[in-house]
Design a protein around this motif. Structure first.
Motif, short mmCIF file in Angstrom:
data_model
loop_
_atom_site.label_atom_id
_atom_site.label_comp_id
_atom_site.label_asym_id
_atom_site.label_seq_id
_atom_site.Cartn_x
_atom_site.Cartn_y
_atom_site.Cartn_z
N ASN A 54 -25.53 -115.86 64.53
CA ASN A 54 -25.08 -114.95 63.48
C ASN A 54 -24.04 -115.60 62.57
O ASN A 54 -24.13 -115.52 61.34
CB ASN A 54 -24.49 -113.68 64.10
N ALA A 55 -23.06 -116.26 63.17
CA ALA A 55 -22.01 -116.89 62.37
C ALA A 55 -22.57 -118.03 61.53
O ALA A 55 -22.17 -118.23 60.38
CB ALA A 55 -20.89 -117.39 63.29
N PHE A 57 -25.60 -118.28 60.39
CA PHE A 57 -26.37 -117.67 59.29
C PHE A 57 -25.44 -117.34 58.13
O PHE A 57 -25.71 -117.67 56.97
CB PHE A 57 -27.09 -116.42 59.78
N GLN A 58 -24.33 -116.69 58.46
CA GLN A 58 -23.36 -116.31 57.42
C GLN A 58 -22.79 -117.54 56.72
O GLN A 58 -22.55 -117.54 55.52
CB GLN A 58 -22.20 -115.53 58.03
N GLN A 80 -34.62 -108.44 49.86
CA GLN A 80 -33.55 -109.05 49.06
C GLN A 80 -33.12 -110.39 49.63
O GLN A 80 -32.16 -111.01 49.16
CB GLN A 80 -32.35 -108.11 48.97
N ARG B 7 -19.33 -109.70 49.12
CA ARG B 7 -20.43 -110.37 49.79
C ARG B 7 -20.86 -109.62 51.04
O ARG B 7 -22.03 -109.46 51.33
CB ARG B 7 -19.96 -111.78 50.15
N LEU B 11 -24.43 -107.92 51.83
CA LEU B 11 -25.19 -108.23 53.03
C LEU B 11 -25.59 -106.94 53.74
O LEU B 11 -26.70 -106.79 54.24
CB LEU B 11 -24.34 -109.10 53.94
N LYS B 13 -26.03 -104.10 52.40
CA LYS B 13 -27.11 -103.45 51.65
C LYS B 13 -28.44 -104.14 51.94
O LYS B 13 -29.47 -103.51 52.08
CB LYS B 13 -26.82 -103.50 50.16
N LEU B 14 -28.36 -105.47 52.00
CA LEU B 14 -29.57 -106.24 52.30
C LEU B 14 -30.19 -105.75 53.60
O LEU B 14 -31.37 -105.52 53.71
CB LEU B 14 -29.23 -107.71 52.51
N VAL B 27 -29.12 -112.03 61.21
CA VAL B 27 -28.07 -111.54 60.32
C VAL B 27 -27.09 -110.75 61.18
O VAL B 27 -27.49 -109.88 61.93
CB VAL B 27 -28.65 -110.59 59.26
N SER B 28 -25.84 -111.07 61.04
CA SER B 28 -24.90 -110.38 61.91
C SER B 28 -24.46 -109.08 61.28
O SER B 28 -24.52 -108.91 60.07
CB SER B 28 -23.70 -111.26 62.18
N ALA B 30 -22.41 -107.08 59.46
CA ALA B 30 -21.21 -107.22 58.64
C ALA B 30 -20.75 -105.82 58.28
O ALA B 30 -21.33 -105.17 57.44
CB ALA B 30 -21.52 -108.02 57.39
N GLN B 131 -28.79 -105.73 66.78
CA GLN B 131 -27.87 -106.83 66.52
C GLN B 131 -26.73 -106.86 67.53
O GLN B 131 -26.39 -107.90 68.08
CB GLN B 131 -27.30 -106.70 65.10
#
Lengths: 522, 175
Positions: A54-55, A57-58, A80, B7, B11, B13-14, B27-28, B30, B131
């Motif tokens: 996860n980290a 990826f960010q 998106q 940002r 993310l 919203k993504l 994707v973590s 956020a 997640q």
């Protein structure tokens, strides 16, 4: 560090620091040519990479706004975030897994070899395997590709052992762990692999080749390279003689700058490269810079991908060691009888539990799904990397109504898959299920890749100018000092991972540029 | 700071739009840092915990693992839109049948969740539950994912090729 003035018009400007851009830079610098490299992302140190999916990826991913449309999985599950590319110095060589396979001879002439495919826009490459072979040799030596040119093989891990034995039992014979740009032992100032299992997150010890730890420092050592990180190229400028004269970019403080240039190489990956050329449209080039053919942004290709996971009675621990430690090549050739053109590789591939949870079944939940994930320690995994048919309608275009942080229209990536992609996936799943069952798998699951990590086409090279954007050297058919240096050049995807071919093409391009400069033709 | 916040929002919203994952990377979650614990009633929290266990049922996990997920989900409440979505969703689960969600029969709950699969609140909670649950080192430990490895020298001396139920691979030309 070397610095060049903004009004110095003797420099070559390269946009992008990934496999293509950095390989052109390294070759040019070593030939004594001055280079300014613009990279949108920051320069990280390998010590900063995260062994946490996860980290990482960010930290690494290009997260600027994009859109997806069409019938592909990204349009449904990640509309998106349709691409998985990197925004940092080193580009996608930070997250690649090091698989360095040459395109096969026939893959340079897919139209001739496969014949016309309805619904596909195939053309042959304007160069042959033989012409690229010496550059493949150079690229493999420079990158330290295992099992080539006398270099040792990396050790094989548990996940590979399962795939290998199963593949043997179903009759496959071309199974290998050679061809990976990861050091088996210390080489080239970088250490041997510790089998850490985080190739995809940026190798913290630099056993894996990337331009961040190899090509860029090598180019800087010549004193000929100035790398400007956190600088986003916005527009190319040209004069009325159809020569590119400079690059407008936003620097790390968001200020607009103009770097003058003798020549420009664009290597921003297959979405940002055509986007920059579209954003450089002018009255002389109303449809995008150098887009006389109308092919700019078109023929976008990924590889056709799929994931397969199998559960066993005894532990596998697929996460230990190299992420993609080897592959089966028996399905790599073209065989019209399978119902699709081109071939595919079956690559041993592991995912950590967080990523597996997302890709095993996008949108998945429930007892069945949870029970399979709970088998994590007992799972083996494989990834298909197969040829995808180019289609003219599959394209990168700009959405004028949606602007990014620089006020520029964001890109849309449209993919309607050719039906052959799904045929190929079906074939892969039948074969991989048989492979795993041959060594005792109790359950098989098809996983789904969503975002595209391999991106090609969009500025394809062509013998005839009306069929593409650049020639076999990556030079614009219209603008003699504008080059495309990344996977955007590919007329077809082949079945092999793109990086080695990007590097070989970039070295060939750089030799061509240097020779022309010496002859004062550029 | 501001752009980082933007940002993160982007993310979020993504992920909302996508429910998603990218090839080879997770994707973590956020989420805004502020987590108003009191924002949900005790009943709502219990319904949420029951929902998470319905979505990702694991016999080996106990309440503490699911509570970690609930804690991550409550952080979503910092966003007003998500808060409305979640509270309305929980009310929908609890309300309709006259009996609370967690008091209904498992088969009934499953059938109802299948109907709700495409609802926005379902997708939001499913994504963030997945997640949080499968990114929790306590869960990894139960299922054999070992996480970070550099501090222990990778697996070179720790079992990267310890599989002993199949023969060692041969060396072949491959390509």
């Amino acid at each position: 560090m070397k610095r060049f003035a903004l009004d110095d018009d003797s420099v070559v400007v390269i946009v992008g620091s990934g496999a293509g851009g950095a390989s052109v830079a390294r070759t040019l610098c070593r030939r004594g040519i001055d280079v300014v490299m613009l990279e949108a992302g920051p320069r990280l140190s390998p010590a900063q990479f995260h062994q946490d999916e996860n980290a990482a990826f960010q930290q690494l991913t290009w997260l600027d706004r994009r859109r997806a449309s069409g019938n592909w999985a990204a349009a449904r599950f990640a509309p998106q975030l349709p691409l998985l590319t990197v925004k940092a110095v080193g580009g996608s060589t930070l997250h690649w897994n090091g698989l360095s396979y040459r395109l096969q001879e026939h893959e340079f002439r897919p139209l001739s070899h496969y014949g016309r495919v309805a619904g596909a826009s195939l053309i042959d490459w304007p160069l042959s395997a033989a012409e690229l072979a010496p550059y493949y040799d150079r690229a493999e030596k420079q990158m330290g590709v295992s099992g080539r040119h006398g270099l040792p093989l990396t050790a094989t891990n548990n996940n590979y052992k399962v795939l290998y034995n199963g593949a043997r039992r179903v009759g496959y014979r071309r199974i290998s762990n050679a061809g990976i740009a990861i050091n088996a032992g210390p080489r080239d100032g970088r250490p041997g692999c510790l089998q850490m299992g985080f190739c995809n997150q940026g190798c913290k010890i630099s056993a894996k080749w990337s331009t961040l730890v190899a090509s860029i420092p090598e180019a800087e050592a010549t004193g000929k390279l100035e790398l400007r990180d956190q600088c986003m190229a916005l527009q190319l400028e040209h004069n009325d003689r159809d020569r590119v004269t400079g690059v407008i970019y936003a620097d790390r403080h968001g200020r607009r700058q103009r770097q003058r240039a003798r020549l420009v190489c664009v290597a921003g990956n297959a979405v940002e490269t055509p986007r920059l050329l579209f954003n450089s449209a002018s009255s002389r080039h109303p449809h995008g810079l150098g887009n006389d053919s109308g092919e700019l942004g078109r023929n976008y290709m990924r590889h056709t991908m799929a994931l397969g996971f199998a559960s066993f009675d005894k532990p596998v621990n697929m996460h230990r060691g190299i992420t993609t430690p080897g592959a089966v090549f028996d399905e790599a050739g073209h065989d019209g009888g399978r119902g699709f053109a081109g071939g595919y590789l079956i690559q041993a591939a592991s995912l950590g539990l967080p990523t597996l949870a997302g890709l095993l079944q996008p949108g998945g939940w429930g007892a069945d799904y949870a029970a399979f994930l709970a088998r994590y320690k007992y799972l083996a995994g494989a990834l298909m990397n197969g040829e995808e048919m180019p289609r003219r309608e599959n394209r990168v275009s700009l959405l004028d109504a949606h602007k990014d942080q620089y006020g520029l229209p964001i890109p849309n990536v449209h993919v309607d898959e050719h039906p052959m992609s799904e045929s190929m996936r079906g074939h892969f799943h039948r074969r991989v299920q048989a492979i795993y069952q041959a060594v005792g798998a109790s359950e098989y699951r098809a996983g789904t890749t969503v975002a595209a990590a391999h991106n090609m086409g969009t500025c394809r090279m062509s013998a005839r100018p009306e069929q593409g954007v650049v020639d076999s050297y990556g030079c614009s058919h219209r603008i003699g000092n504008l080059f495309v240096s990344d996977g955007s050049q590919f007329p077809s995807s082949g079945a092999e991972n793109p990086t080695l071919t990007i590097v070989a093409l970039a070295m060939r391009q750089a030799d061509h540029i240097a020779a022309k400069m010496i002859r004062r033709e550029l | 700071m501001r752009s980082m916040h933007k940002r993160r929002r982007l993310l979020l919203k993504l992920m909302l739009a996508a429910g998603l994952l990218a090839a080879g990377a997770a994707v973590s979650p956020a989420v805004p840092a502020a987590a108003p614990a009191a924002a949900l009633t005790r009943d709502q929290l219990r319904t949420l915990a029951a929902l998470v266990a319905d979505l990702f049922p694991h016999a080996a996990l106990d309440q503490s693992h699911y509570q970690n997920v609930v804690a991550a989900l409550t952080r979503l409440l910092g966003d007003a839109g998500q808060r409305r979505l979640i509270i309305a969703g929980l009310a929908q689960l609890d309300g309709a049948a006259g009996r609370r969600w967690r008091e209904r029969a498992p088969a009934q709950r499953l059938a109802r969740l299948k109907q709700l699969e495409s609802a926005a609140f379902f997708q939001l909670l499913r994504y963030h539950s997945m997640q949080a649950l499968y990114s929790d080192p306590a869960v990894w430990a139960l299922y054999g994912y070992q996480g970070e490895s550099l501090s222990k020298g990778g697996y070179l001396q720790r079992g990267f090729n310890d599989l002993d139920w199949l023969p060692e691979p041969g060396v072949e030309a491959g390509q």
